[in-house]
Design a protein around this motif. Sequence first.
Motif, PDB file in Angstrom:
ATOM      1  N   PRO A 128      47.898 -86.238  74.731  1.00 25.37           N
ATOM      2  CA  PRO A 128      46.468 -86.343  74.399  1.00 25.37           C
ATOM      3  C   PRO A 128      45.578 -86.769  75.565  1.00 25.37           C
ATOM      4  N   LEU A 129      46.178 -87.188  76.677  1.00 24.96           N
ATOM      5  CA  LEU A 129      45.368 -87.659  77.794  1.00 24.96           C
ATOM      6  C   LEU A 129      44.447 -86.572  78.333  1.00 24.96           C
ATOM      7  N   SER A 130      44.903 -85.321  78.286  1.00 28.29           N
ATOM      8  CA  SER A 130      44.056 -84.231  78.778  1.00 28.29           C
ATOM      9  C   SER A 130      42.814 -84.065  77.933  1.00 28.29           C
ATOM     10  N   ARG A 131      42.843 -84.542  76.692  1.00 25.33           N
ATOM     11  CA  ARG A 131      41.691 -84.438  75.804  1.00 25.33           C
ATOM     12  C   ARG A 131      40.804 -85.682  75.881  1.00 25.33           C
ATOM     13  N   ILE A 132      41.399 -86.840  75.757  1.00 22.57           N
ATOM     14  CA  ILE A 132      40.592 -88.060  75.744  1.00 22.57           C
ATOM     15  C   ILE A 132      40.097 -88.428  77.143  1.00 22.57           C
ATOM     16  N   GLY A 133      40.729 -87.859  78.167  1.00 23.74           N
ATOM     17  CA  GLY A 133      40.277 -88.157  79.522  1.00 23.74           C
ATOM     18  C   GLY A 133      38.871 -87.670  79.819  1.00 23.74           C
ATOM     19  N   HIS A 134      38.340 -86.755  78.995  1.00 25.00           N
ATOM     20  CA  HIS A 134      36.986 -86.251  79.187  1.00 25.00           C
ATOM     21  C   HIS A 134      35.933 -87.267  78.746  1.00 25.00           C
ATOM     22  N   TRP A 135      36.298 -88.191  77.852  1.00 26.74           N
ATOM     23  CA  TRP A 135      35.294 -89.129  77.363  1.00 26.74           C
ATOM     24  C   TRP A 135      35.702 -90.598  77.463  1.00 26.74           C
ATOM     25  N   LEU A 136      36.913 -90.891  77.870  1.00 28.29           N
ATOM     26  CA  LEU A 136      37.339 -92.279  78.058  1.00 28.29           C
ATOM     27  C   LEU A 136      37.620 -92.512  79.537  1.00 28.29           C
ATOM     28  N   ARG A 137      37.000 -93.521  80.106  1.00 26.20           N
ATOM     29  CA  ARG A 137      37.117 -93.803  81.530  1.00 26.20           C
ATOM     30  C   ARG A 137      37.751 -95.168  81.754  1.00 26.20           C
ATOM     31  N   PRO A 138      38.303 -95.394  82.944  1.00 24.48           N
ATOM     32  CA  PRO A 138      38.929 -96.702  83.206  1.00 24.48           C
ATOM     33  C   PRO A 138      37.980 -97.880  83.019  1.00 24.48           C
ATOM     34  N   ASP A 139      36.719 -97.726  83.354  1.00 24.62           N
ATOM     35  CA  ASP A 139      35.774 -98.832  83.222  1.00 24.62           C
ATOM     36  C   ASP A 139      35.529 -99.227  81.772  1.00 24.62           C
ATOM     37  N   ASP A 140      35.974 -98.421  80.823  1.00 26.56           N
ATOM     38  CA  ASP A 140      35.789 -98.760  79.419  1.00 26.56           C
ATOM     39  C   ASP A 140      36.751 -99.850  78.959  1.00 26.56           C
ATOM     40  N   PHE A 141      37.750-100.153  79.762  1.00 24.81           N
ATOM     41  CA  PHE A 141      38.714-101.190  79.398  1.00 24.81           C
ATOM     42  C   PHE A 141      38.172-102.552  79.806  1.00 24.81           C
ATOM     43  N   ALA A 142      38.270-103.502  78.887  1.00 23.00           N
ATOM     44  CA  ALA A 142      37.776-104.853  79.175  1.00 23.00           C
ATOM     45  C   ALA A 142      38.734-105.615  80.076  1.00 23.00           C
ATOM     46  N   ASP A 143      40.025-105.368  79.964  1.00 25.32           N
ATOM     47  CA  ASP A 143      41.026-106.083  80.747  1.00 25.32           C
ATOM     48  C   ASP A 143      41.348-105.296  82.015  1.00 25.32           C
ATOM     49  N   HIS A 144      41.329-105.970  83.153  1.00 28.04           N
ATOM     50  CA  HIS A 144      41.572-105.279  84.424  1.00 28.04           C
ATOM     51  C   HIS A 144      42.993-104.728  84.504  1.00 28.04           C
ATOM     52  N   ALA A 145      43.962-105.420  83.912  1.00 25.60           N
ATOM     53  CA  ALA A 145      45.340-104.923  83.942  1.00 25.60           C
ATOM     54  C   ALA A 145      45.459-103.635  83.132  1.00 25.60           C
TER      55      ALA A 145
END
Length: 383
Positions: free
Chosen positions: A192-209
């Motif tokens: 599913p990464l090929s699909r959600i990668g269009h709208w979910l970005r690394p900066d959306d994660f609250a935790d740096h790890a």
Amino acid sequence: MHPHLYAEQALLGALLLEPTRVEEVRGRLLPEHMYRPAHTALYRALLEHPAPPDATATMATRVLALVAAAGEHAAGITPVYAHTLMAACPYPRNAVLYARMIVEAADHRTIAQHATRLGQVAVADQARDGLADTLTHHQALHAALDELAHRWGEPHGTTPPAPVVLPPTTPCPRDLTEEQALIAALVADPTPLSRIGHWLRPDDFADHAHRALYQSIAGLAHRGETIDPLTVLWEAQRRGHLADGTLTPELTLTITAYGTGGSTDYHARRVLRAALLRTAAATAHTARTHANNPTLPIRHLLAVTRLAMGPLDEIRRRWHTALGEPTYSTRGETVGPVNDATVGAARSRTTAFRAPGMSEPTPERAANVPARRAAPNPPTSFR
């Protein structure tokens, strides 16, 4: 006392001294623009009774009648205070300029109030696991900016504002659990990464790890590499996440090898929803900080608030993409010819009464006044 309160007193004093000036400000200033309820009540009485019905009535008689009418709706209006208002007016001929000062202060308060509400509902939505109220107040803030832009004109060429320091925040434990579940689900099945990668970005994660792990998984998927806990650890090492202390080998293997897994799309949307709420709270804080800055002219305030809302607009577009909904649109451009009311309001800057000895503006200074744009027929315009 703030300058706009002095302006309210001066304007009301000017209208009490020279009733004919009520028509000059009627289309520019609304009773709601007044800050003090007593001033609102008196100004509304002035609008309803702009001139004495009897030409032979004295000023004292008219003022007493207005005080009585305003006193029915708000406390604090007395004949003594009416005399104070008249004494507070330097020059009644500057009534339009005083009105413009009041409107500008009211517009600052309007943006601050909408930003405050947006920040409050974003915190409330995070606590109750909702989102609808945040989206509604986000749109309401845009509508308020559009309404102000129709009256003042859309700003152009404004320099970016100085960055606003955001207060420290602690990520919600529920959001961290969702992020960890998403990482585990992607390691178990990266399809599913090929699909959600269009709208979910690394900066959306609250935790740096978790952000670093998502980047590592995306990097492996982009190159077509096999994804498992060890290859994710290897990619994290190559990206420097181990060297800078963001990740440790033990933490990486714990999250990727012993996660709960689950629906990837569900967890991804939950992560994006949490990021949208955090962005809304940060945007509200920035917009409120700018709105509470009295040194910003209203057109500059509009510009910096538009810029501050950019990240929230962008992440909301991605949210609608994640739900498969139509593309979100924030606003339309303010265009249209300049009408007579707008021209008259713009001239209110320079046609104020000058005391004896004050110099007139030179042609060179007048030539440097920039041209401004307006929407067609704005109800209240101070360009």
